[in-house]
Enzyme design. Structure first.
Site, PDB file in Angstrom:
ATOM      1  CD  GLU A  27      -3.369  -2.365   7.306  1.00 53.65           C
ATOM      2  OE1 GLU A  27      -2.282  -2.600   6.822  1.00 53.65           O
ATOM      3  OE2 GLU A  27      -3.989  -1.303   7.090  1.00 53.65           O
ATOM      4  CE  LYS A  66      -0.097   3.153   4.763  1.00 55.57           C
ATOM      5  NZ  LYS A  66       0.038   3.251   6.203  1.00 55.57           N
ATOM      6  CD  GLU A  84      -2.742   5.468   6.754  1.00 53.78           C
ATOM      7  OE1 GLU A  84      -2.757   5.537   5.511  1.00 53.78           O
ATOM      8  OE2 GLU A  84      -1.828   4.924   7.401  1.00 53.78           O
ATOM      9  CG  ASN A 120      -1.751   1.234   1.360  1.00 53.79           C
ATOM     10  OD1 ASN A 120      -1.796   2.041   0.421  1.00 53.79           O
ATOM     11  ND2 ASN A 120      -2.417   1.406   2.500  1.00 53.79           N
ATOM     12  CG  HIS A 169      -5.774   1.994   5.137  1.00 51.80           C
ATOM     13  ND1 HIS A 169      -5.278   2.907   6.039  1.00 51.80           N
ATOM     14  CD2 HIS A 169      -4.822   1.042   4.979  1.00 51.80           C
ATOM     15  CE1 HIS A 169      -4.050   2.518   6.388  1.00 51.80           C
ATOM     16  NE2 HIS A 169      -3.755   1.398   5.775  1.00 51.80           N
ATOM     17  N   GLY A 210       2.765   2.264  10.828  1.00 49.25           N
ATOM     18  CA  GLY A 210       3.741   3.339  10.690  1.00 49.25           C
ATOM     19  C   GLY A 210       4.458   3.694  11.981  1.00 49.25           C
ATOM     20  CB  SER A 215       5.442  -1.980  11.856  1.00 49.22           C
ATOM     21  OG  SER A 215       5.081  -0.642  12.166  1.00 49.22           O
TER      22      SER A 215
HETATM   23  P1  13P Z   1       3.161   0.384   7.671  1.00 49.14           P
HETATM   24  O1  13P Z   1       3.641  -0.910   7.059  1.00 49.14           O
HETATM   25  O2  13P Z   1       3.909   1.569   7.199  1.00 49.14           O
HETATM   26  O3  13P Z   1       3.078   0.279   9.162  1.00 49.14           O
HETATM   27  O4  13P Z   1       1.663   0.604   7.145  1.00 49.14           O
HETATM   28  C1  13P Z   1       0.749  -0.418   7.261  1.00 49.14           C
HETATM   29  C2  13P Z   1      -0.453  -0.072   6.472  1.00 49.14           C
HETATM   30  O5  13P Z   1      -1.215   0.798   6.851  1.00 49.14           O
HETATM   31  C3  13P Z   1      -0.700  -0.805   5.220  1.00 49.14           C
HETATM   32  O6  13P Z   1      -1.967  -0.556   4.736  1.00 49.14           O
END
Ligand code: 13P
Length: 248
Positions: free
Chosen positions: A166, A11, A96, A9, A94, A172, A212
């Protein structure tokens, strides 16, 4: 047997030219053929990414979509637009988007239904916050999110769906859920599916872990029985790391 699925992803990262550079770097090595590889690139890069990925076997995903086919929804992207590009998957719900863009369970459900209708395979994200986990609510929250996302979805469509667990506190932050915790939550999700549908269906659905994921922890996660893949954020932007993750 469920085929492992590892998705990057990206983003809100990578312009079109940067997308092509990263895809070029990912094309050079051989990915393990036993793993389904998916790249979720920004909307603006989808068309060019589709062309660049031709013949590689790597699948393409959008990171969001609207549920309507067209209309007065300024700034939104419809399933028809994604379909014409040839998008295979779409990330839906997601954290976010839930956190920063008011994505509710109800909207997630509408998007999942619309994606299925248009033969775009949804990657549905669920996961608890740190507060919810510390308050002993993690399982309840995740169960609710799964049930609401799948409301009104037929058994026959479940195989098309991927669920990504997740935990928000692991995204992150460098903090990964322990492989046991991740596995337990994936098992719970599978049980929720089993109770809603049946045992055959619960064995079919693929469940990813995200948060992560790195070259150093992917093997341990993938060894767990209930974890069928990973949704990778930061590490998917570095070709060398993503290749190591896919070829765990
Ligand atoms: P990270 O791998 O940067 O922690 O992000 C995970 C994520 O949100 C994947 O959709």
């Amino acid at each position: 047997m469920r085929k492992p699925i590892i998705a990057g992803n990206w983003k809100m990262n990578k312009t079109i030219s940067e997308t092509l550079e990263l895809i070029e770097a990912l094309k050079a090595p051989k990915f393990d053929e036993g793993v389904e590889v998916v790249l979720a690139v920004p909307f603006t890069s989808l068309s060019e990414a589709k062309k660049a990925l031709e013949g590689t076997g790597i699948k393409l995903a959008a990171q969001n979509m609207h549920w309507e086919e067209q209309g007065a929804f300024t700034g939104e992207i419809s399933p028809l637009m994604l379909k014409e590009i040839g998008v295979d998957y779409c990330i839906i719900g997601h954290s976010e988007r839930r956190q920063y863009f008011n994505e509710s369970d109800e909207r997630v459900n509408k998007k999942v239904k619309s994606a299925l209708k248009h033969k775009i395979r949804p990657i549905v994200c669920v996961g608890e916050t740190l507060e919810e986990r510390e308050g002993g609510q993690a399982e309840k929250i995740v169960k609710e999110q799964v049930l609401k996302a799948l409301e009104g979805i037929d058994k026959g469509d479940i195989e098309e769906i991927v669920i990504a667990y997740e935990p928000i506190w692991a995204i992150g932050t460098g903090k990964t859920a322990s492989s046991d915790d991740a596995n337990n939550m994936c098992r719970l999700i599978r049980e929720v599916i089993g109770n809603k549908y049946d045992d055959t269906t619960k064995e079919k659905i693929r469940i990813q872990y995200g948060g992560s994921v790195k070259p150093s922890n992917i093997k341990e996660l993938m060894e767990k029985e209930e974890i069928d893949g990973a949704l990778v954020g930061g590490a998917s932007l570095v070709a060398e790391d993503f290749i190591k993750i896919v070829n765990y």
